[in-house]
Design a protein around this motif. Structure first.
Motif, PDB file in Angstrom:
ATOM      1  N   GLU A  76       0.727  -1.257  -0.029  1.00 52.36           N
ATOM      2  CA  GLU A  76       0.067   0.056   0.035  1.00 52.36           C
ATOM      3  C   GLU A  76       0.864   1.331  -0.131  1.00 52.36           C
ATOM      4  O   GLU A  76       0.623   2.227  -0.781  1.00 52.36           O
ATOM      5  N   SER A  77       1.843   1.146   0.575  1.00 53.00           N
ATOM      6  CA  SER A  77       2.880   2.417   0.880  1.00 53.00           C
ATOM      7  C   SER A  77       3.349   2.678  -0.419  1.00 53.00           C
ATOM      8  O   SER A  77       3.634   3.768  -0.976  1.00 53.00           O
ATOM      9  N   GLY A  78       3.894   1.614  -1.059  1.00 54.74           N
ATOM     10  CA  GLY A  78       4.557   1.626  -2.425  1.00 54.74           C
ATOM     11  C   GLY A  78       3.446   2.260  -3.505  1.00 54.74           C
ATOM     12  O   GLY A  78       4.051   2.998  -4.159  1.00 54.74           O
ATOM     13  N   ARG A  79       2.356   1.532  -3.409  1.00 59.98           N
ATOM     14  CA  ARG A  79       1.143   1.969  -4.327  1.00 59.98           C
ATOM     15  C   ARG A  79       1.039   3.478  -4.311  1.00 59.98           C
ATOM     16  O   ARG A  79       0.918   4.383  -5.333  1.00 59.98           O
ATOM     17  N   ALA A  80       0.941   4.113  -3.011  1.00 58.77           N
ATOM     18  CA  ALA A  80       0.611   5.465  -2.651  1.00 58.77           C
ATOM     19  C   ALA A  80       1.663   6.379  -3.296  1.00 58.77           C
ATOM     20  O   ALA A  80       1.471   7.489  -3.810  1.00 58.77           O
ATOM     21  N   TYR A  81       3.032   5.904  -3.059  1.00 63.86           N
ATOM     22  CA  TYR A  81       4.230   6.608  -3.575  1.00 63.86           C
ATOM     23  C   TYR A  81       4.121   6.845  -5.088  1.00 63.86           C
ATOM     24  O   TYR A  81       4.439   8.030  -5.832  1.00 63.86           O
ATOM     25  N   ILE A  82       3.800   5.621  -5.769  1.00 65.66           N
ATOM     26  CA  ILE A  82       3.928   5.619  -7.315  1.00 65.66           C
ATOM     27  C   ILE A  82       2.615   6.466  -7.609  1.00 65.66           C
ATOM     28  O   ILE A  82       2.901   7.293  -8.728  1.00 65.66           O
ATOM     29  N   GLU A  83       1.540   6.495  -7.071  1.00 65.88           N
ATOM     30  CA  GLU A  83       0.531   7.302  -7.588  1.00 65.88           C
ATOM     31  C   GLU A  83       0.749   8.691  -7.312  1.00 65.88           C
ATOM     32  O   GLU A  83       0.443   9.608  -8.039  1.00 65.88           O
ATOM     33  N   GLN A  84       1.568   8.939  -6.474  1.00 63.00           N
ATOM     34  CA  GLN A  84       1.861  10.429  -6.155  1.00 63.00           C
ATOM     35  C   GLN A  84       2.740  10.877  -7.222  1.00 63.00           C
ATOM     36  O   GLN A  84       2.441  12.064  -7.631  1.00 63.00           O
TER      37      GLN A  84
ATOM     38  N   CYS B 112       2.968   9.616 -10.120  1.00 60.20           N
ATOM     39  CA  CYS B 112       2.158   9.782 -11.551  1.00 60.20           C
ATOM     40  C   CYS B 112       1.318  11.292 -11.549  1.00 60.20           C
ATOM     41  O   CYS B 112       1.456  11.685 -12.503  1.00 60.20           O
ATOM     42  N   ARG B 113       1.044  11.619 -10.460  1.00 66.30           N
ATOM     43  CA  ARG B 113      -0.037  12.677 -10.399  1.00 66.30           C
ATOM     44  C   ARG B 113       0.620  14.085 -10.666  1.00 66.30           C
ATOM     45  O   ARG B 113       0.550  14.628 -11.439  1.00 66.30           O
ATOM     46  N   GLY B 114       2.156  13.828 -10.119  1.00 66.00           N
ATOM     47  CA  GLY B 114       3.211  14.825 -10.387  1.00 66.00           C
ATOM     48  C   GLY B 114       3.704  14.970 -12.004  1.00 66.00           C
ATOM     49  O   GLY B 114       3.548  16.249 -12.401  1.00 66.00           O
ATOM     50  N   LEU B 115       3.912  13.801 -12.336  1.00 59.76           N
ATOM     51  CA  LEU B 115       4.230  14.197 -13.627  1.00 59.76           C
ATOM     52  C   LEU B 115       2.767  14.341 -14.757  1.00 59.76           C
ATOM     53  O   LEU B 115       3.235  15.046 -15.647  1.00 59.76           O
ATOM     54  N   ARG B 116       1.824  14.079 -14.449  1.00 59.47           N
ATOM     55  CA  ARG B 116       0.644  14.385 -15.134  1.00 59.47           C
ATOM     56  C   ARG B 116       0.556  15.842 -15.086  1.00 59.47           C
ATOM     57  O   ARG B 116       0.399  16.668 -15.851  1.00 59.47           O
ATOM     58  N   SER B 117       0.767  16.514 -13.780  1.00 57.98           N
ATOM     59  CA  SER B 117       0.597  18.113 -13.441  1.00 57.98           C
ATOM     60  C   SER B 117       2.149  18.629 -14.270  1.00 57.98           C
ATOM     61  O   SER B 117       1.888  19.709 -14.572  1.00 57.98           O
ATOM     62  N   ALA B 118       2.774  17.901 -14.557  1.00 61.96           N
ATOM     63  CA  ALA B 118       4.224  18.454 -15.297  1.00 61.96           C
ATOM     64  C   ALA B 118       3.752  18.695 -16.667  1.00 61.96           C
ATOM     65  O   ALA B 118       4.530  19.210 -17.553  1.00 61.96           O
ATOM     66  N   GLY B 119       2.528  18.093 -17.102  1.00 60.76           N
ATOM     67  CA  GLY B 119       2.288  18.278 -18.707  1.00 60.76           C
ATOM     68  C   GLY B 119       2.166  16.926 -19.462  1.00 60.76           C
ATOM     69  O   GLY B 119       1.745  17.103 -20.730  1.00 60.76           O
ATOM     70  N   PHE B 120       2.387  15.862 -18.900  1.00 63.04           N
ATOM     71  CA  PHE B 120       2.344  14.647 -19.616  1.00 63.04           C
ATOM     72  C   PHE B 120       0.771  14.247 -19.733  1.00 63.04           C
ATOM     73  O   PHE B 120       0.034  13.995 -18.885  1.00 63.04           O
ATOM     74  N   ALA B 121       0.511  13.736 -21.015  1.00 65.42           N
ATOM     75  CA  ALA B 121      -0.883  13.487 -21.197  1.00 65.42           C
ATOM     76  C   ALA B 121      -0.943  11.960 -21.006  1.00 65.42           C
ATOM     77  O   ALA B 121      -2.114  11.677 -20.484  1.00 65.42           O
TER      78      ALA B 121
ATOM     79  N   VAL C 259      -2.862  -1.936  -8.361  1.00 68.97           N
ATOM     80  CA  VAL C 259      -4.240  -1.085  -9.128  1.00 68.97           C
ATOM     81  C   VAL C 259      -3.712   0.208  -8.888  1.00 68.97           C
ATOM     82  O   VAL C 259      -3.840   0.904  -7.805  1.00 68.97           O
ATOM     83  N   LEU C 260      -3.395   0.821  -9.929  1.00 67.12           N
ATOM     84  CA  LEU C 260      -2.891   2.361 -10.007  1.00 67.12           C
ATOM     85  C   LEU C 260      -4.273   3.032 -10.811  1.00 67.12           C
ATOM     86  O   LEU C 260      -4.261   2.994 -11.854  1.00 67.12           O
ATOM     87  N   GLN C 261      -4.830   4.205  -9.957  1.00 68.02           N
ATOM     88  CA  GLN C 261      -5.584   5.162 -10.588  1.00 68.02           C
ATOM     89  C   GLN C 261      -4.969   6.232 -11.250  1.00 68.02           C
ATOM     90  O   GLN C 261      -5.538   6.837 -12.441  1.00 68.02           O
ATOM     91  N   GLU C 262      -3.747   6.683 -11.207  1.00 68.52           N
ATOM     92  CA  GLU C 262      -3.190   7.630 -11.654  1.00 68.52           C
ATOM     93  C   GLU C 262      -2.286   7.449 -12.895  1.00 68.52           C
ATOM     94  O   GLU C 262      -1.799   8.255 -13.658  1.00 68.52           O
ATOM     95  N   ALA C 263      -1.882   6.127 -13.237  1.00 69.92           N
ATOM     96  CA  ALA C 263      -1.213   5.690 -14.390  1.00 69.92           C
ATOM     97  C   ALA C 263      -2.205   5.280 -15.512  1.00 69.92           C
ATOM     98  O   ALA C 263      -3.350   4.835 -15.388  1.00 69.92           O
ATOM     99  N   ASP C 264      -1.853   5.712 -16.700  1.00 72.55           N
ATOM    100  CA  ASP C 264      -2.668   5.336 -17.745  1.00 72.55           C
ATOM    101  C   ASP C 264      -2.513   3.668 -18.052  1.00 72.55           C
ATOM    102  O   ASP C 264      -3.405   3.167 -18.626  1.00 72.55           O
ATOM    103  N   LEU C 265      -1.273   3.363 -17.635  1.00 66.91           N
ATOM    104  CA  LEU C 265      -0.984   2.085 -18.155  1.00 66.91           C
ATOM    105  C   LEU C 265       0.087   1.479 -17.176  1.00 66.91           C
ATOM    106  O   LEU C 265       0.738   2.273 -16.933  1.00 66.91           O
TER     107      LEU C 265
END
Length: 144
Positions: A72-80, A82-91, A106-112
């Motif tokens: 869970e902590s690893g998942r939360a870190y990856i999600e965080q 991913c959110r940052g990368l999307r905020s940086a402008g990646f589609a 299960v990652l909500q913030e990653a597209d794949l």
């Protein structure tokens, strides 16, 4: 392209074309012996080879998250991240791993979440890399 190949001056002109961020995740715990850490990096490199070169004009590979477990902590870190990368402008944000525990998250913030099992890389090599590349292409086609 790798993140380190892009300068601040070049980025505004490239950003329109480089719309996909590849986030490699090694998934080590810190308890690995030196050769185990080396093996983990080599497996991840093998998966990335099937994506980075064929799609060089569209993807940017960011630095790997090395110490991030499949919990869970690893998942939360990856999600965080991913959110940052999307905020940086990646589609698109694509998480790439060779670690089975990470591949099951299960990652909500990653597209794949893309993983090629070690056995597939060993036994099928090129075919496994081709399939990984096809999944990226399918992602782009499905989000048009």
């Amino acid at each position: 392209m790798k993140f380190s190949e892009i300068t601040e001056k070049e980025w505004p002109g490239l950003q329109l074309y480089l719309d996909t961020c590849i986030l490699p995740v090694t998934g080590m715990t810190g308890m690995e012996q030196p050769w185990e850490a080396g093996d983990a990096l080599e497996r991840l490199r093998d998966v990335l080879d099937g994506i980075e070169f064929p799609y060089k004009g569209r993807v940017v590979t960011y630095p790997a998250l090395h110490y991030c477990e499949g919990n869970e902590s690893g998942r939360a870190y990856i999600e965080q991240v991913c959110r940052g990368l999307r905020s940086a402008g990646f589609a698109y944000v694509v998480v790439v791993t060779a670690k089975p525990e990470i591949a099951e998250l299960v990652l909500q913030e990653a597209d794949l979440l893309l993983s090629v099992p070690e056995e597939a890389l060993r036994e099928q090599g090129r075919e496994a890399k081709r399939i990984a590349g096809e999944k990226i292409t399918q992602l782009w086609m499905s989000k048009k």
